[in-house]
Design an enzyme around this catalytic site. Structure first.
Site, short mmCIF file in Angstrom:
data_model
loop_
_atom_site.label_atom_id
_atom_site.label_comp_id
_atom_site.label_asym_id
_atom_site.label_seq_id
_atom_site.Cartn_x
_atom_site.Cartn_y
_atom_site.Cartn_z
N LYS A 195 -11.97 -1.63 7.18
CA LYS A 195 -10.98 -2.21 7.27
C LYS A 195 -11.51 -2.02 8.98
CE LYS A 195 -8.65 -3.26 3.81
NZ LYS A 195 -7.80 -2.37 3.38
N ASP A 227 -1.51 6.54 6.18
CA ASP A 227 -2.36 5.66 5.96
C ASP A 227 -2.56 5.02 6.85
OD1 ASP A 227 -3.81 3.42 4.94
OD2 ASP A 227 -3.28 3.36 3.24
N TRP A 266 0.62 -1.41 0.14
CA TRP A 266 0.22 0.30 0.03
C TRP A 266 0.52 1.56 0.34
CZ3 TRP A 266 -4.11 -1.15 -2.58
CH2 TRP A 266 -5.07 -2.36 -1.76
#
Ligand code: PLP
Length: 360
Positions: free
Chosen positions: A195, A171, A101
């Site tokens: 999530k 993030d 990511w």
């Protein structure tokens, strides 16, 4: 049919209380005669929902008044572009590459300016967090970027990098609301909510006000300008209205559990149960260095691809689902977010012990 223990990395488990409450309100939200899905986002009643969600989130995270909270669409991946488009005044940013990511965010930023990879743990398949105490931060960097919890590899920054005074952007998709955070250490925090908070379709951006300016990169789409969304309190266009409503319920659920300190304690107890077993098991083994282990995503292997596949299959039959590791790394991964009860992790460890006895 009962509910299973769902170890998916995301979309992931939500608290049962929240799902039940949403079910109760599905046809008629509090006497409105409508589902929240059917409401105008400009109505008084919906305004109440989004404002209360923001208020509860601010309370939970202790968000200072000089930070804006934005409820947006496009997922975390869209922020990979929005961050550089809004923040790259010098067109330079430093990225710490701790997994896929972070790498994707870095590659996206490279489209818009000079993105420097100033540290990486790619040499050991992202199984650790690099030492970030004295990095070669670029003098003209507009920000330093991290992915705070690496969903795929199961590592987490336990201390934030020393940015040498530069703005920190993080993030936090897979560790959002899993423990207390000091928001003042960040310029921007963002995360997709699917999530650890709510249904897919909402991304929450928490951004310090002085970083919200008209001065974005040329060509920045209106919908990617933080100022547009901040000035209209996330109602510039139709927001992901139902998703925000569910997030609001999860915020209340976390408050009722005692807030982020209490969440952290619960998460530590759950993770310890699994990690302790991984440390003593003769069959299973964790893949991450101990000091960087995530409380949320726990990858592990047997060392045999065949046994891994057998484990995933038999676990599923036992009501323990989505334990297959990310397609790029293989093995197993148990995601044990806030909504995963202790009993779920206990059931997993019991099953692993049984599997170990049968297969060693
Ligand atoms: C899942 C995930 C993403 C991607 O999120 P989308 O909402 O699907 O764009 C980005 N970063 C992290 C850390 C993630 O876990």
């Amino acid at each position: 049919m009962g509910r299973i223990y769902n170890f998916s990395a995301g979309p992931a488990m939500l608290p049962e209380e929240v799902l039940k409450e949403a079910a109760d309100e599905m046809l008629d939200y509090r006497g409105s005669g409508m589902s929240v899905m059917e409401m105008s986002h400009r109505s008084k009643i919906y305004e109440g929902i989004i404002q209360e969600a923001e208020k509860d989130l601010r309370e939970l995270m202790n968000i200072p008044d000089n930070y804006k909270v934005l409820f947006l669409q496009g997922g975390a991946s869209q922020q990979f572009a929005a961050v550089p488009m809004n923040l790259m005044k010098n067109k330079v940013a430093d990225y710490i590459i701790t997994g896929q990511w972070a790498k994707k965010a870095y590659q996206e930023a490279s489209i818009y300016g000079k993105a420097n990879a100033i540290a990486s743990s790619a040499d050991k398949t992202f199984s650790y967090i690099p030492d970030c105490s004295d990095l070669p931060i670029s003098e003209d960097a507009d920000y330093v970027y991290i992915c705070e919890n690496n969903t795929i590899y199961g590592t987490k920054f336990k201390t934030l990098p020393n940015t040498k005074g530069k703005t920190l952007v993080a993030d936090v998709s897979s560790c959002f609301l899993s423990e207390p955070v000091d928001v003042t250490k960040y310029g921007v925090l963002f995360g997709g909510v699917q999530k650890n908070i709510g249904p897919a379709g909402v991304v929450i951006v928490i951004i310090r006000e002085d970083l919200i300016t008209e001065d974005t990169l040329p060509g920045t789409p209106t919908m990617l300008k933080y100022k547009i969304h901040a000035d209209s309190a996330s109602l510039y266009n139709t927001p992901p209205a139902y998703g925000i409503y569910i997030c609001g319920k999860v915020f209340k659920w976390i408050k009722s559990m005692g807030g982020l300190e209490a969440m952290k304690k619960k998460n530590e107890i759950k993770a310890k149960l699994l990690y302790d077993y991984l440390d003593e098991s003769k069959l299973f083994k964790g893949t991450v260095v101990k000091e960087d282990r995530s409380l949320m995503n726990v990858p592990f292997i047997t060392g045999s691809e065949e046994l891994d596949a057998k484990f995933v299959k038999e676990a599923k039959a036992a009501g323990l689902e989505n334990l297959k590791g990310h397609r790029t790394v293989g093995g197993m991964r148990a995601s044990i977010y806030n909504a995963m009860p202790y009993e779920g992790v206990q059931a997993l460890v019991d099953f692993m012990k049984k599997f170990e006895a049968e297969n060693l």
